[in-house]
Design a protein around this motif. Structure first.
Motif, PDB file in Angstrom:
ATOM      1  N   GLU A 100       0.857  -1.184   0.000  1.00  0.00           N
ATOM      2  CA  GLU A 100       0.000   0.000   0.000  1.00  0.00           C
ATOM      3  C   GLU A 100       0.900   1.244   0.000  1.00  0.00           C
ATOM      4  O   GLU A 100       1.805   1.367   0.812  1.00  0.00           O
ATOM      5  N   ALA A 111      -3.344   4.802  -0.203  1.00  0.00           N
ATOM      6  CA  ALA A 111      -3.916   5.457   0.980  1.00  0.00           C
ATOM      7  C   ALA A 111      -3.593   6.942   0.933  1.00  0.00           C
ATOM      8  O   ALA A 111      -2.479   7.336   0.576  1.00  0.00           O
ATOM      9  N   ASP A 139      -7.883   3.753  -1.863  1.00  0.00           N
ATOM     10  CA  ASP A 139      -8.547   2.661  -1.140  1.00  0.00           C
ATOM     11  C   ASP A 139      -8.793   3.024   0.309  1.00  0.00           C
ATOM     12  O   ASP A 139      -9.784   2.580   0.907  1.00  0.00           O
ATOM     13  N   THR A 140      -7.865   3.802   0.887  1.00  0.00           N
ATOM     14  CA  THR A 140      -7.944   4.085   2.324  1.00  0.00           C
ATOM     15  C   THR A 140      -7.762   5.577   2.571  1.00  0.00           C
ATOM     16  O   THR A 140      -6.914   6.231   1.940  1.00  0.00           O
ATOM     17  N   LYS A 176      -6.731   8.084   5.629  1.00  0.00           N
ATOM     18  CA  LYS A 176      -6.148   8.102   6.966  1.00  0.00           C
ATOM     19  C   LYS A 176      -6.462   9.444   7.630  1.00  0.00           C
ATOM     20  O   LYS A 176      -6.098  10.509   7.111  1.00  0.00           O
ATOM     21  N   SER A 199     -11.894   2.631   2.839  1.00  0.00           N
ATOM     22  CA  SER A 199     -11.596   2.179   4.192  1.00  0.00           C
ATOM     23  C   SER A 199     -11.057   3.377   4.974  1.00  0.00           C
ATOM     24  O   SER A 199     -10.478   4.302   4.406  1.00  0.00           O
ATOM     25  N   CYS A 211      -8.655   4.644   8.246  1.00  0.00           N
ATOM     26  CA  CYS A 211      -7.626   4.322   9.232  1.00  0.00           C
ATOM     27  C   CYS A 211      -7.381   5.560  10.079  1.00  0.00           C
ATOM     28  O   CYS A 211      -7.188   6.663   9.553  1.00  0.00           O
ATOM     29  N   ASN A 233     -12.337   1.450  10.318  1.00  0.00           N
ATOM     30  CA  ASN A 233     -11.883   0.111   9.966  1.00  0.00           C
ATOM     31  C   ASN A 233     -10.557  -0.274  10.611  1.00  0.00           C
ATOM     32  O   ASN A 233     -10.360  -1.429  11.001  1.00  0.00           O
TER      33      ASN A 233
END
Length: 698
Positions: A565, A595, A615-616, A618, A650, A652, A671
């Protein structure tokens, strides 16, 4: 008894013979003297020319090709005997033996002059001769300085042997004049005493003219051509000789003027900037040293302003070097007009300038100068029909603070200038000792980064990311540095320095290579589902070496695409938007994840999220830290989670340190959790051991 006529004839013959002989002898003497004078001037001009040409090669090794090539110019001169090149300490660097030097042959060494190149002590004698022209009976020696008289780089000595030239000239002259004299004597036998006296007048005039030429060196002198063949021949020979000498003298004068002009141009190029006409670095350093010596002797203060144009690189890059040069010329003119006559403005190079301000009564006066320059430059300027905004950052330093050392004074002002840039530009800042210590540490860190890369002083640590059930589902790769000189250096300190010195991409390549070695053990320890995150900067996205290395490692399988990632901040993504999108599209095709790090601290524009194929998301630790203390932070965090969920991202949360924060985040659907509550960043083996112990305990 002799007749009176015969006696008169005899006396006339004797007198004319004696006078003729005297005239011939005097003519030869004057001619040779003028010839030697002429050759001396020619040798002087030749020596000046060769000395100027030797400036670029005097510091080359002894006997170098360039030195020899310059000496070989003397092959054109038949009577050139020898030439020597000496260094500034008197060491013989090169020697040349000319055509005249080989005519005597080795058998005549016993009778040579002490100044002859064959004499055992000749090198020492030549090296010890003072500058200027030296003559022996038949030789001309010219000693010239190579370089400036103030800062000599060496000496050039030329030696011309005129013995053969004078001998040939003397013979030729005698052969030419003797028939005329003989004819004059024959005619004089039948001429009366009055006619003899009348005939002698032009000769007397010729003698006087010759003497005046020798005494006054007026080579434009002419004599009236007489009505007698002898006088006509002498006068014509003399006039022709003087015409030739005058022509040669004029040619030498023009050459000398040209050389002086060239020397003046060279001095200006050496001391003044070609673009702005301001004193350049070389001249400034000399001037500063002199002014510091004077200030220290008189116990006076001297101030220095180190000036850097803000944003000049962007002007050069955006509008071209022509506009950049015109802009520099415009700004330098404004600054020069803003200064008093006692101050000296010079250009160090690029967009850096220096102002030397002697006899400073108080630091306030230096501040007034800095304020005036900042106010003059920090506004819009019209250059090449373009409106350009600019400002200056100025560092101020005093000579007394560095014990009047020129290099330290410039360094101090330079350090203060960079502090002014860090403080927001368009301002001036005084130098302090703390600035220097900070700068020295930055330089040391920059230097040690290279050593760290070569000696593997860096190492990787990993911080776990857990789900709501505290299962490890990801690891963030973090760089650490234990240096043998600096000790443990924080990434917050060395990463910005690496970015400023263009070493960040080398570090990123090291991280990626190390991760490819350690990733198999991490996947084996934590499972094939584990996600390994690695951070990239703006510099990395614009560096083909980094992006090509990642794609190549993924294609060959040395980096596991399904487990990798890439974390990138909003700011880095936007600063390289076009390049980043193409690179991330290639990563996504290979199965990598993306991310967006530190969300909420960069552009924070929702419209960008629709263009980011991530995708993510933070959430930055600044929001997490205030959970339980700030309802506003809790509301923002909750909103970010909901928004990310609606976009199928997602979420974080980094920086989780308390159970209260963890409960809030999991209750609202976060998540992944990352922070000291679950794990500190640890080296690979320590991390594996730590979680294996926790697993056994549970």
């Amino acid at each position: 008894m002799k007749s009176l006529r015969s006696e008169i004839s005899f006396n006339t013959l004797a007198s004319i013979s004696i006078v003729s002989a005297l005239i011939i002898g005097l003519s030869i003497y004057v001619y040779e003297k003028l010839y030697i004078e002429f050759v001396s001037e020619e040798v002087d001009a030749l020596g000046v020319n060769m000395a100027v040409d030797l400036i670029d090669y005097i510091e080359e090794p002894a006997g170098s090709f360039n030195q020899t090539e310059i000496l070989l110019r003397l092959d054109e001169y038949e009577y050139a005997e020898a030439a020597y090149i000496f260094s500034s300490d008197g060491t013989l660097l090169n020697i040349y033996i000319g055509p005249a030097g080989f005519k005597d042959g080795p058998n005549n060494l016993q009778e040579v002059s002490p100044l002859s190149p064959e004499h055992p002590n000749f090198d020492r004698n030549i090296a010890s001769l003072p500058l200027g022209l030296h003559r022996t009976s038949n030789k001309v020696i010219m000693v010239k300085t190579v370089g400036e008289d103030i800062y000599p780089m060496g000496k050039l000595a030329l030696l011309f042997n005129l013995e053969e030239a004078l001998k040939v000239s003397r013979q030729r002259y005698i052969i030419l004049v003797t028939p005329s004299v003989a004819f004059l004597i024959a005619i004089s036998l039948i001429i009366s005493a009055r006619a003899q006296r009348k005939a002698m007048r032009p000769l007397s005039t010729l003698i006087e003219t010759m003497d005046s030429v020798v005494d006054d060196k007026t080579y434009d002198a002419k004599v009236e051509e007489g009505d007698k063949r002898e006088m006509l021949a002498l006068s014509r020979a003399f006039n022709n000789m003087m015409t030739n000498i005058k022509a040669q003298s004029e040619a030498n004068r023009q050459k000398t003027e040209m050389l002086q002009k060239q020397q003046s141009q060279m001095e200006r190029l050496a001391n003044f900037d070609a673009l702005t006409g301001l004193p350049n670095r070389q001249f400034l350093m000399k001037l500063l040293s002199n002014e510091l010596t004077k200030a220290q002797k008189n116990n006076c203060e001297l101030g220095l302003l180190f000036i850097d144009l803000d944003g000049f690189k962007s002007i050069n890059d955006s509008f071209g070097h022509d506009t950049g040069d015109r802009f520099l010329l415009h700004i330098s003119s404004l600054m020069e007009n803003a200064l008093s006559e006692s101050c000296t403005l010079g250009r160090l190079g690029g967009d850096e300038f220096v102002v030397i301000a002697p006899d400073i009564d108080s630091p306030t006066l230096l501040e007034d100068i800095a304020k005036k320059i900042v106010n003059t430059v920090s506004k819009s300027h019209t250059v090449n029909q373009l409106r350009l905004d600019s400002s200056v950052s100025i560092g101020l330093a005093l000579a007394s603070d560095c014990n009047y050392a020129a290099t330290n004074l410039i360094t101090n002002a330079d350090v203060a200038m960079y502090k002014a840039k860090d403080n927001g530009k368009a301002r001036y800042v005084w130098f302090t000792d703390e600035m220097l210590a900070h700068t020295q540490r930055k330089v040391l860190i920059s230097t040690r980064i290279t050593d760290a890369l070569e000696n593997d002083a860096f190492y990787l640590s990993y911080q776990a990311k857990v789900d709501a059930n505290k299962n490890v589902i990801g690891l963030e790769t973090l760089l650490r540095w234990q240096d043998e000189v600096l000790g443990q250096v924080s990434p917050a300190e060395f990463i910005p320095i690496a970015e400023q010195t263009d070493k960040i991409s080398l570090i990123s390549l090291w991280v990626l290579k190390q991760l490819s070695h350690e990733s198999p053990m991490l996947i084996k320890a934590f499972g094939s589902h584990i996600t390994l995150s690695v951070n990239l900067s703006t510099h990395d996205l614009n560096n083909h070496n980094v992006t090509h290395y990642i794609l190549n490692e993924l294609n060959t399988g040395r980096l596991p695409a399904s487990n990798l990632e890439i974390e990138i901040t909003e700011s880095a993504y936007m600063n390289s938007f076009n390049v980043a999108n193409a690179f991330f599209e290639s990563l996504k095709k290979l199965g990598c994840k993306l991310a967006l790090d530190d969300f909420g601290t960069g552009y924070s524009s929702l419209s960008y999220l629709t263009q980011f194929d991530i995708d993510t998301l933070k959430i930055d630790r600044s929001f997490i830290n205030n959970i339980g203390a700030s309802k506003q932070s809790e509301m923002i965090t909750k909103t970010i989670i909901e928004m990310a969920k609606s976009l199928n991202f997602s979420v974080c949360a980094e920086g989780v340190e308390t159970q209260e924060q963890a409960n809030f985040l999991t209750s609202h659907g976060c998540n992944m959790l990352q922070g000291f509550l679950y794990s500190k960043p640890l080296p690979m083996l320590d991390l594996i051991h730590s979680f294996s112990v926790k697993t056994q305990q549970s």
